[in-house]
Design an enzyme around this catalytic site. Structure first.
Site, PDB file in Angstrom:
ATOM      1  N   SER A   7     -11.296  -0.789  -0.546  1.00 41.62           N
ATOM      2  CA  SER A   7      -9.989  -0.827   0.126  1.00 41.62           C
ATOM      3  C   SER A   7     -10.142  -1.140   1.606  1.00 41.62           C
ATOM      4  CB  SER A   7      -9.277   0.525  -0.022  1.00 41.62           C
ATOM      5  OG  SER A   7      -8.777   0.711  -1.312  1.00 41.62           O
ATOM      6  N   HIS A  59      -3.449   5.884   3.606  1.00 43.11           N
ATOM      7  CA  HIS A  59      -4.251   4.735   3.206  1.00 43.11           C
ATOM      8  C   HIS A  59      -3.712   3.442   3.789  1.00 43.11           C
ATOM      9  CE1 HIS A  59      -6.003   1.880   0.203  1.00 43.11           C
ATOM     10  NE2 HIS A  59      -6.979   2.771   0.147  1.00 43.11           N
ATOM     11  N   ASP A 116       0.851  -1.195   0.000  1.00 44.50           N
ATOM     12  CA  ASP A 116       0.000   0.000   0.000  1.00 44.50           C
ATOM     13  C   ASP A 116       0.885   1.243   0.000  1.00 44.50           C
ATOM     14  OD1 ASP A 116      -2.330   1.814   0.795  1.00 44.50           O
ATOM     15  OD2 ASP A 116      -3.275  -0.157   0.870  1.00 44.50           O
TER      16      ASP A 116
END
Length: 974
Positions: A678, A495, A443
């Protein structure tokens, strides 16, 4: 003799005109006229005879043929390509004849006729010319310039917002309609639960261009009905501003206040009733978010006493001087007004303040404050003032000590609804994970010092080769720290940190959130930087996680057991498929998000053979509007929604996990609710890690076989597998028990256990019904004996099954109820255990339409620059309908947000913000013509902190909408 013609003799006509006449051809009128003049100019015989003669007549020259005039009009002189223009030469004229031809030249393209039409397909400046010709061949010409801009298109769609969203009646945005909510009598009604975006300032502070700069907005008042038990949270955006929070009852008596120096102020409501909430500007100017909910994420660690309701001693402070400060003049200046009988054991002071502080409280007109409350408020204010004095190390109120009361271990766990949806608590009765299981998170990297993650990390790697994308000054290295993507408005999503927290945030540590596996290890692998990442970098990270050769030249000491990929694209790569095949053959389980495009087209790596593809569900276990679907979907998991608050916690029903906040000059460790596939994928990766904890030999083949058999999921949608939910929503309890069975060990038999799909139902002011599913999640059988409703307005319809299990319809009847907040409980009693669901709702005779404030919608290119004129839209019917009419052709990201502080930047802290399709992963939109139905959500993002630890970072480089400062135009209807 030779004949000599006399003056009266006429030569034979030999011109073409005469010959034409002789041949009975009719010459043009203009030639006849010339001939007539010529004939009249010759001499004439007449008079007497003989040799007498008269002088010849004077000769008149023929008239000159005048050229015609070319005059034309264009339907447009400029516009975007393709530009279609029509021309009209009707205004052309010939004063001495007629025009017989019209010839057009469109930058090299020829046409004839009185009118013409032409399409300019390319941008540039072009000459359009007209040539007219008369019957004698004389010509006239005229020309005009046509400017063709780059191609433009229309981008249209709708922006939805949380139904319980409201906007402060007076914000600093000079385009917003300015209301007045600055007193009790003008208090603004708001929903509860709800999220309100606002702005407050002292006169002369904030942006000078703003609507409130000169007059100030020192206090905002809101009116609301509450059930009791709610937490009111005020999140202050600007670090150099100080806002306080006050709560008043219906009689305008002060009930509580929160007056600290942090960016969060909170009040818990003790009992139900009608209240006024006051947001008071003490210093400076700031956006703010006001949140009201049953389990609003409010309290951080190490909270000092800052509330009126705290057990503080009025008029008493405790403090410590800065080293080097003495009892000299400077100390007396600090203390001569307020110190009484200073006491100094070990450098500490305990002193009394005088009543002069009570004159500086800025109490509102009509507010009723008791003497004790006034003294406590003055004490809180004095503590703040002394804390800000550079000669004091700190100053605090003196509090009474009481026995500890029980509080939940993880502060924000009550709002992690997504774990209840997958029956995770039942799985924790068997295992909470294992330190021997490693999940690689490929990520954006991680915040390695985040207090809820640092204990569960193993060494990772940074595989971003492009230094500009990495934004850390180099290429690949062993440091996977997320430097922030600064993707928009100067803030980052962090994220990877959010994804990692869902998988393995430390549980039962009295801090923040809980991961699916308390002790699961996380291997952070950084591949996503600014504007995403590359397939090559992702593949190298995946190979590293699997212990295979890669460009780093290293492999981890222990490979990962599971790989989570909350990323993807729509392009197939054989190199990717080959890599995932090789990795899966080693026994590693690979989980990937299906994508957020509301599309059935495959997204990769989720669609590769062997990879577990995860779609997203909402709190009500429906498919999320943004979630991709299709034949590659294997399983569903909670991904959340930004436009509902069905559990009434005052927040949108997103997935809450670890995060960071770099809107200031440091990275603050925080927690945030995000939505997307996600967020769904790490739920599945976390459940796989729990399975691996009890069955170390678990591999992809076993996981997929159990999934296809329906053994580790709850069927949703059409019976069996479908393209929306795959084989259903992942179920942690079932998965762990299957893993035990696969391992050959003894399973834990909890016996029959009644479970409800929801424990809190928020119907707000608008909704009338919700479903709650009752199920036996244990072994054996049970019987629901009774269903009890605590309130007459709360009606329950049973499913009619013999054992009482199934879907119950919860209905509220507002008939005859007065305005206010209501709370009731439905209880199911069974032969095994009892469960209940709290139902909260409001009755309001006022129309409280959702409104997140005036939104500006923009297109942003890859460099973060706006490429279209910002479009301002106001809320209507729970959302915003927008149209960008001048979008240039290209690929862009679409953002929308408010500018409450009028600094010409949208999406600042405390402002609403949204992006297509989701804010955590904005996607490119192809604009090669008009684009419709680009729908997404916007709302107020609340960053929640339980730690003051911070990392240094660069100042925020927010996307500045410079056109606002010059051409800030009002929206339709404003």
């Amino acid at each position: 003799m030779t004949h000599i013609p006399s003056a009266c003799s006429h030569p034979a006509p030999h011109s073409a005109a005469v010959e034409g006449m002789l041949a009975n051809r009719r010459p043009p009128l203009k030639l006849l006229t010339i001939m007539l003049f010529a004939a009249l100019s010759l001499g004439a015989c007449g008079g007497g005879g003989g040799g007498s003669s008269r002088p010849a007549a004077a000769i008149t020259p023929p008239p000159v043929n005048l050229a015609p005039q070319a005059v034309f009009t264009l339907s447009a002189n400029s516009g975007p390509a393709p530009l279609i223009i029509t021309t009209d030469a009707s205004g052309s004229q010939d004063n001495d004849g007629s025009i017989v031809s019209y010839r057009w030249n469109f930058a090299g393209t020829q046409q004839v006729g009185l009118q013409a039409s032409h399409t300019f397909a390319q941008a540039g400046s072009f000459v359009v010319s007209l040539t007219v010709e008369d019957e004698l061949g004389a010509q006239g010409t005229s020309q005009q310039i046509v400017t063709v801009d780059e191609p433009r298109a229309r981008v249209r769609g709708r922006i939805d917002i949380l139904t319980s969203t409201a906007i402060d009646a007076d914000v600093n945005d000079r385009l917003s309609l300015l209301g007045d909510n600055n007193s009790f009598d003008r208090a603004q009604p708001i929903p509860a639960p709800g999220v309100i975006g606002g702005f407050s300032n002292i006169a002369g502070s904030g942006e000078p261009s703003g609507a409130l700069f000169s007059r100030g907005d020192p206090g905002d008042f809101y009116r609301v009905s509450l059930n009791g038990g709610e937490i009111i949270l005020l999140s202050i955006a600007e670090a150099d501003a100080d806002l306080d929070l006050r709560l008043w009852n219906e009689q305008r008596q002060i009930v509580d206040a929160s007056s600290g120096l942090s960016d969060i102020e909170t009040i818990q409501v003790a009992s139900g009733g009608s209240y006024y909430i006051e947001v008071l500007a003490v210093t400076g100017a700031s956006n703010y978010i006001l949140s009201l909910g049953q389990n609003t994420l409010a309290n951080g660690r190490n909270r000092t006493a800052t509330r009126l309701s705290d057990p503080l001693r009025p008029g008493m402070l405790i403090g410590r001087r800065q080293p080097g400060d003495t009892h000299g003049q400077s100390h007396r200046e600090l203390t001569n007004r307020h110190f009484e009988q200073p006491f100094e054991p070990l450098g500490l002071y305990r002193w009394a303040i005088d009543k002069a502080w009570e004159q500086e409280l800025r109490l509102p007109a009509g507010g009723v404050v008791s003497a004790n409350a006034r003294a406590k408020l003055a004490t809180l204010q004095a503590a703040k003032a002394y804390s800000l004095d550079p000669r004091m190390a700190y100053a605090e109120v003196d509090v009474l000590v009481r026995p500890h009361a029980f509080e939940p271990d993880d502060t924000f766990y009550p709002s992690q609804w997504h774990y209840q949806n997958i029956e995770l608590p039942a799985a924790w009765a068997i295992t909470t994970g294992s330190e021997d299981v490693i999940v690689a998170v490929v990520d954006s990297g991680i915040l390695p010092d985040h207090p809820d993650l640092m204990e569960n990390l193993v060494p990772g790697f940074d595989f971003i080769r492009d230094p500009d994308s990495a934004a850390d000054g180099d290429g690949i290295d062993s440091n996977p720290t997320d430097t922030g993507d600064r993707g928009f408005a100067g803030t980052s999503t962090f994220h990877g940190t959010h994804v990692a927290g869902t998988i393995g945030a430390r549980g039962n540590n009295g801090l923040g959130v809980t991961g699916v596996g308390f002790t699961t290890r996380i291997m952070p692998l950084r591949t996503l930087g600014r504007d995403g990442g590359s397939v090559f970098d992702v593949l190298q990270a995946v190979r590293f996680a699997a212990g295979l050769d890669n460009t780093s030249g290293t492999v981890p000491p222990i490979p990962a057991d599971i790989i989570n990929l909350s990323l993807g694209s729509s392009f197939f790569s054989q190199a990717e498929q080959d890599t995932y095949t090789e990795v899966i053959q080693t026994g590693i389980i690979v989980v990937a998000s299906a994508g957020n495009d509301s599309s059935s087209l495959p997204q990769y790596p989720a669609a590769y053979e062997g990879v577990i593809s995860v779609s997203a569900t909402t709190i009500s276990e429906e498919l999320a509007a943004y979630s991709n679907t299709g034949s590659s979907i294997d399983v569903a998991a909670p991904g959340g929604s930004a436009v509902t608050d069905l559990n009434g916690d005052g927040l949108a029903d997103g997935v809450i996990s670890t995060s960071g906040d770099d809107s200031g000059t440091t990275v603050e460790f925080a927690y945030a609710a995000l939505s997307g596939t996600s967020m769904a994928a790490p739920h599945v990766a976390g459940v796989a890690a729990l399975m691996k904890a009890v069955h170390p030999g678990l591999n992809t083949a076993q996981f997929q076989a159990a999934l296809m058999a329906g053994e580790i999921s709850d069927d949703l949608g059409e019976p069996g597998r479908d393209d929306r939910f795959g084989y259903g929503q992942i179920n942690a309890r079932k998965a762990v028990r299957v893993a035990q069975s696969l391992a050959g060990g003894a399973t834990v038999d909890p016996g029959p256990l009644l479970s409800a799909s929801a424990s809190t139902l928020n119907l707000g002011s608008f909704f009338t019904r919700r479903e709650v599913a009752l199920d036996n999640i244990g072994s054996g059988s049970l019987q629901i004996d009774t269903v009890e409703s605590s309130e007459p307005w709360l009606v329950v319809t049973t499913p009619g099954s013999t054992d009482g299990l199934g879907n119950y319809l919860i209905h509220v009847d507002r008939t005859g109820l007065s305005d206010g907040a209501y709370r009731g409980t439905v209880t199911w009693r069974s032969t095994a255990n009892d469960v209940h669901a709290d139902v909260i709702m409001q009755v309001s005779s006022m129309a409280l339409d959702p409104d997140a404030g005036l939104h500006f919608v923009i297109l942003v290119d890859d460099q973060g620059a706006t490429v279209s004129t910002p479009v301002a839209v106001s809320a209507s019917n729970g959302g915003y309908v927008y149209e960008i009419a001048d979008a240039p052709f290209g690929r862009y990201r679409l953002f929308a947000g408010t500018d409450a502080d009028d600094d010409s930047r949208i999406c600042d802290a405390g402002e609403a913000c949204g992006a297509y399709p989701t804010l955590d992963s904005p996607s490119l939109v192809d604009v090669e013509g008009d684009v419709d139905n680009i729908d997404f959500t916007s709302g107020f993002r609340l960053n929640l902190r339980t730690s003051t630890n911070a990392l240094p970072t660069q100042p925020a480089a927010a996307t500045t909408l410079e056109t606002f400062k010059v051409n800030k135009t009002a929206p339709d209807g404003n």
